[in-house]
Design a protein around this motif. Structure first.
Motif, PDB file in Angstrom:
ATOM      1  N   ASP A  38       0.484  -1.393   0.069  1.00 21.63           N
ATOM      2  CA  ASP A  38       0.187   0.095   0.155  1.00 21.63           C
ATOM      3  C   ASP A  38       0.688   1.316  -0.382  1.00 21.63           C
ATOM      4  O   ASP A  38       0.633   2.253  -0.328  1.00 21.63           O
ATOM      5  N   LEU A  39       2.183   1.547   0.823  1.00 26.35           N
ATOM      6  CA  LEU A  39       2.271   2.240   1.190  1.00 26.35           C
ATOM      7  C   LEU A  39       3.834   2.906  -1.013  1.00 26.35           C
ATOM      8  O   LEU A  39       3.974   3.705  -1.597  1.00 26.35           O
ATOM      9  N   GLY A  40       3.905   1.230  -1.038  1.00 24.95           N
ATOM     10  CA  GLY A  40       4.993   1.203  -1.835  1.00 24.95           C
ATOM     11  C   GLY A  40       3.901   2.184  -3.220  1.00 24.95           C
ATOM     12  O   GLY A  40       4.231   3.032  -4.432  1.00 24.95           O
ATOM     13  N   ARG A  41       2.710   1.771  -3.603  1.00 23.66           N
ATOM     14  CA  ARG A  41       1.308   2.588  -4.139  1.00 23.66           C
ATOM     15  C   ARG A  41       1.397   3.917  -3.941  1.00 23.66           C
ATOM     16  O   ARG A  41       1.409   4.649  -4.756  1.00 23.66           O
ATOM     17  N   GLU A  42       1.364   3.924  -2.360  1.00 21.65           N
ATOM     18  CA  GLU A  42       1.009   5.560  -2.656  1.00 21.65           C
ATOM     19  C   GLU A  42       2.596   6.243  -2.730  1.00 21.65           C
ATOM     20  O   GLU A  42       2.289   7.313  -3.392  1.00 21.65           O
ATOM     21  N   PHE A  43       4.148   6.021  -2.936  1.00 23.38           N
ATOM     22  CA  PHE A  43       5.139   6.407  -2.950  1.00 23.38           C
ATOM     23  C   PHE A  43       4.552   6.895  -4.242  1.00 23.38           C
ATOM     24  O   PHE A  43       5.718   7.724  -4.653  1.00 23.38           O
ATOM     25  N   GLN A  44       4.175   5.341  -5.296  1.00 21.20           N
ATOM     26  CA  GLN A  44       3.964   5.398  -6.755  1.00 21.20           C
ATOM     27  C   GLN A  44       3.247   7.037  -7.373  1.00 21.20           C
ATOM     28  O   GLN A  44       3.617   8.096  -8.196  1.00 21.20           O
ATOM     29  N   ASP A  45       2.243   7.022  -6.805  1.00 20.02           N
ATOM     30  CA  ASP A  45       1.169   7.829  -6.661  1.00 20.02           C
ATOM     31  C   ASP A  45       1.679   9.545  -7.030  1.00 20.02           C
ATOM     32  O   ASP A  45       1.798  10.085  -7.137  1.00 20.02           O
ATOM     33  N   THR A  46       2.808   9.414  -5.777  1.00 21.94           N
ATOM     34  CA  THR A  46       2.991  10.508  -5.357  1.00 21.94           C
ATOM     35  C   THR A  46       4.143  11.540  -5.947  1.00 21.94           C
ATOM     36  O   THR A  46       3.499  12.487  -6.336  1.00 21.94           O
ATOM     37  N   LEU A  47       4.956  10.352  -6.195  1.00 14.88           N
ATOM     38  CA  LEU A  47       5.807  10.432  -7.293  1.00 14.88           C
ATOM     39  C   LEU A  47       5.342  11.097  -8.871  1.00 14.88           C
ATOM     40  O   LEU A  47       5.678  12.089  -9.151  1.00 14.88           O
ATOM     41  N   ASP A  48       4.257  10.039  -9.732  1.00 14.71           N
ATOM     42  CA  ASP A  48       3.722  10.405 -10.529  1.00 14.71           C
ATOM     43  C   ASP A  48       2.974  12.012 -10.213  1.00 14.71           C
ATOM     44  O   ASP A  48       3.171  12.475 -11.590  1.00 14.71           O
ATOM     45  N   LEU A  49       2.399  12.382  -9.082  1.00 16.93           N
ATOM     46  CA  LEU A  49       2.068  13.803  -8.964  1.00 16.93           C
ATOM     47  C   LEU A  49       2.671  14.632  -9.497  1.00 16.93           C
ATOM     48  O   LEU A  49       2.987  15.975 -10.017  1.00 16.93           O
ATOM     49  N   ARG A  50       4.188  14.390  -8.550  1.00 16.61           N
ATOM     50  CA  ARG A  50       5.018  15.672  -9.172  1.00 16.61           C
ATOM     51  C   ARG A  50       5.725  15.633  -9.705  1.00 16.61           C
ATOM     52  O   ARG A  50       6.300  16.684 -11.052  1.00 16.61           O
ATOM     53  N   PHE A  51       5.753  14.335 -10.755  1.00 22.91           N
ATOM     54  CA  PHE A  51       6.283  14.999 -12.436  1.00 22.91           C
ATOM     55  C   PHE A  51       5.328  15.550 -12.843  1.00 22.91           C
ATOM     56  O   PHE A  51       5.918  15.804 -13.718  1.00 22.91           O
TER      57      PHE A  51
END
Length: 135
Positions: free
Chosen positions: A28-41
């Protein structure tokens, strides 16, 4: 992240564990991590994806190091909002293939829940420290 696996495997060798700015410890934290990075990208995600693909495909180690350094410098504002524009980290000399292999293993452990399982086996105090801008 290695310290989590070590503490679970050798509990008598660890009296306490402090994790500073570690990566995600469960799926779950892995998905949240990737979602956060995608928003920042944002709209630049394609650029970073192409740079990463070029880096992974590079056959010559010197070229990989050069591209990896460029990628890391470009990524700092994504990972650390507020990173000074144009700031560069000191030159790094590293084994990209080894680092890439370790990163892929870590992603597999996140996805399989191995870190979370290891954490549940640790019987000593664990402190997790993150900064305000850590993903």
């Amino acid at each position: 992240m290695l310290s989590v696996l070590f503490a679970a495997a050798y509990p008598d060798q660890v009296g306490k564990l402090v994790l500073i700015g570690c990566g995600p410890l469960n799926p779950d934290l892995g998905r949240e991590f990737q979602d956060t990075l995608d928003l920042r990208f944002g709209a630049q995600k394609g650029y970073y994806d192409r740079l990463w693909s070029t880096l992974v495909a590079a056959a010559e180690p010197g070229r990989q190091r050069e591209l990896a350094n460029r990628y890391i410098d470009a990524m700092m504002p994504i990972y650390q909002p507020g990173w000074p524009p144009g700031a560069r980290l000191s030159k790094r000399r590293w084994d990209f293939k080894g680092a890439f292999h370790t990163m892929m293993e870590s992603d597999e452990r996140i996805g399989s829940g191995a870190y979370e399982l290891a954490l549940s086996a640790i019987k000593v105090p664990v402190v997790l420290i993150h900064g305000a801008q850590d993903v």
